[in-house]
Enzyme design. Structure first.
Site, PDB file in Angstrom:
ATOM      1  NE  ARG A 104      42.361  40.953  49.187  1.00 43.22           N
ATOM      2  CZ  ARG A 104      42.020  41.490  50.353  1.00 43.22           C
ATOM      3  NH1 ARG A 104      42.841  41.573  51.291  1.00 43.22           N
ATOM      4  NH2 ARG A 104      40.948  41.983  50.753  1.00 43.22           N
ATOM      5  CB  THR A 108      42.330  31.701  49.059  1.00 43.52           C
ATOM      6  OG1 THR A 108      42.832  32.585  47.690  1.00 43.52           O
ATOM      7  CG2 THR A 108      41.632  30.742  48.508  1.00 43.52           C
ATOM      8  CG  ASP A 200      37.374  47.122  46.578  1.00 47.82           C
ATOM      9  OD1 ASP A 200      37.929  47.796  45.800  1.00 47.82           O
ATOM     10  OD2 ASP A 200      37.184  45.880  46.479  1.00 47.82           O
ATOM     11  CG  ASP A 203      34.753  48.057  43.957  1.00 45.58           C
ATOM     12  OD1 ASP A 203      34.979  47.617  42.657  1.00 45.58           O
ATOM     13  OD2 ASP A 203      34.280  47.209  44.820  1.00 45.58           O
TER      14      ASP A 203
HETATM   15  C1  PRP Z   1      43.098  45.241  46.248  1.00 50.33           C
HETATM   16  C2  PRP Z   1      44.352  46.483  46.372  1.00 50.33           C
HETATM   17  C3  PRP Z   1      45.439  45.550  46.477  1.00 50.33           C
HETATM   18  C4  PRP Z   1      45.081  44.113  46.935  1.00 50.33           C
HETATM   19  C5  PRP Z   1      45.804  44.207  48.635  1.00 50.33           C
HETATM   20  O1  PRP Z   1      43.099  45.140  44.949  1.00 50.33           O
HETATM   21  O2  PRP Z   1      44.480  47.258  45.457  1.00 50.33           O
HETATM   22  O3  PRP Z   1      46.307  45.302  44.972  1.00 50.33           O
HETATM   23  O4  PRP Z   1      43.821  44.473  47.077  1.00 50.33           O
HETATM   24  O5  PRP Z   1      45.449  43.247  49.190  1.00 50.33           O
HETATM   25  P1  PRP Z   1      46.411  42.440  49.675  1.00 50.33           P
HETATM   26  O6  PRP Z   1      47.538  43.011  50.399  1.00 50.33           O
HETATM   27  O7  PRP Z   1      45.786  41.401  50.877  1.00 50.33           O
HETATM   28  O8  PRP Z   1      47.006  41.348  48.632  1.00 50.33           O
HETATM   29  P2  PRP Z   1      41.761  44.090  44.409  1.00 50.33           P
HETATM   30  O9  PRP Z   1      42.242  42.493  44.675  1.00 50.33           O
HETATM   31  O10 PRP Z   1      40.819  44.376  45.208  1.00 50.33           O
HETATM   32  O11 PRP Z   1      41.755  44.254  42.951  1.00 50.33           O
HETATM   33  P3  PRP Z   1      41.327  45.408  42.305  1.00 50.33           P
HETATM   34  O12 PRP Z   1      42.364  46.595  42.347  1.00 50.33           O
HETATM   35  O13 PRP Z   1      41.165  45.118  40.647  1.00 50.33           O
HETATM   36  O14 PRP Z   1      40.128  46.136  42.748  1.00 50.33           O
HETATM   37  N1  URA Z   2      41.751  45.783  49.009  1.00 52.71           N
HETATM   38  C1  URA Z   2      41.190  47.130  49.163  1.00 52.71           C
HETATM   39  O1  URA Z   2      40.882  47.834  48.249  1.00 52.71           O
HETATM   40  N2  URA Z   2      40.820  47.535  50.548  1.00 52.71           N
HETATM   41  C2  URA Z   2      41.236  46.887  51.486  1.00 52.71           C
HETATM   42  O2  URA Z   2      40.860  47.295  52.642  1.00 52.71           O
HETATM   43  C3  URA Z   2      41.891  45.675  51.155  1.00 52.71           C
HETATM   44  C4  URA Z   2      42.074  45.374  50.094  1.00 52.71           C
END
Ligand code: PRP
Ligand code: URA
Length: 209
Positions: A104, A108, A200, A203
């Site tokens: 994400r 944005t 997160d 993380d």
């Molecule tokens: C997080 C989560 C989803 C997304 C959700 O991933 O695991 O994939 O955000 O957000 P959304 O519904 O607003 O799209 P992130 O982009 O943080 O990537 P990561 O899994 O690599 O940490």
């Molecule tokens: N992605 C995450 O990992 N946590 C949130 O709360 C939203 C998006």
């Protein structure tokens, strides 16, 4: 919201309470995400087809039911979705695994795709997309879109915590897709994080913060 299933099973809720706590460490967090995925998988596979077959036990003949019908695939949205894969495979070990890489954009909040590797016969499989967090719904909706473009017809989305915004987005964009989650939280904050959520997920699973 008939396509949205929220698991209120006490074991799932107890485990969810542990991973929500800010003091829960990486090892425990990762293990419990896997356990929740396994428990959710048990119920989300309730409609798999079975067929009656005749077998012999050491004592006599028996008519038993075995899984039949379409093959399965699990598709994690990278990275955090990886944390749910082993739990799913514990119950459906012959499922193939595809990967969709999306992150994400922090400004944005729109999903940016960077990877896609799917089993070659993905269009013949029933697919479980896994990602612990459904926030704005942008990532899940895009992943579902990719899979539909590749010919997948039967899709389910498995997440652990969903926000109302994400559920709305996915069910509006893809009314044919069932959504399974362990909790529907209150809202998103200004940074697109689910409140109260668990922070997160990527993380916390991988220890990157
Ligand atoms: C997080 C989560 C989803 C997304 C959700 O991933 O695991 O994939 O955000 O957000 P959304 O519904 O607003 O799209 P992130 O982009 O943080 O990537 P990561 O899994 O690599 O940490
Ligand atoms: N992605 C995450 O990992 N946590 C949130 O709360 C939203 C998006």
């Amino acid at each position: 919201m008939s396509n949205v299933h929220i698991f209120d099973h006490p074991l799932i809720q107890h485990k969810l309470a542990i991973i929500r706590r800010k003091e829960t460490g990486v090892k425990e967090f990762r293990e419990i995400v896997g356990e929740i995925a396994m428990l959710m998988c048990y119920d989300a596979t309730r409609d798999l087809n079975t067929v009656e077959v005749e077998i012999e036990t050491p004592v006599g003949k028996a008519t038993v039911r075995e899984l039949s019908g379409k093959k399965l695939a699990v598709v994690p949205i990278l990275r955090a979705g990886l944390g749910m894969v082993d739990g799913m495979l514990a119950l459906i070990p012959s499922a193939k695994v595809g990967h969709v890489g999306l992150y994400r954009d922090p400004e944005t909040l729109e999903p940016v795709d960077y990877y896609c590797k799917l089993p070659p016969d993905i269009e013949e499989r029933d697919v479980f997309i896994v990602d612990p967090m459904l926030a704005t719904g942008g990532s899940a909706s895009a992943a579902i879109g990719f899979l539909k473009q590749r010919g997948v017809k039967n899709l389910k989305l498995m997440c652990i915590i969903a926000a109302p915004e994400g559920v709305k987005r996915v069910t509006e964009d893809h009314p044919d897709v069932e959504v399974f989650c362990a909790a529907l939280d209150k809202q998103l904050n200004d940074h697109g994080y689910i409140v109260p959520g668990l922070g997160d997920a990527g993380d916390r699973i991988f220890g990157t913060k």
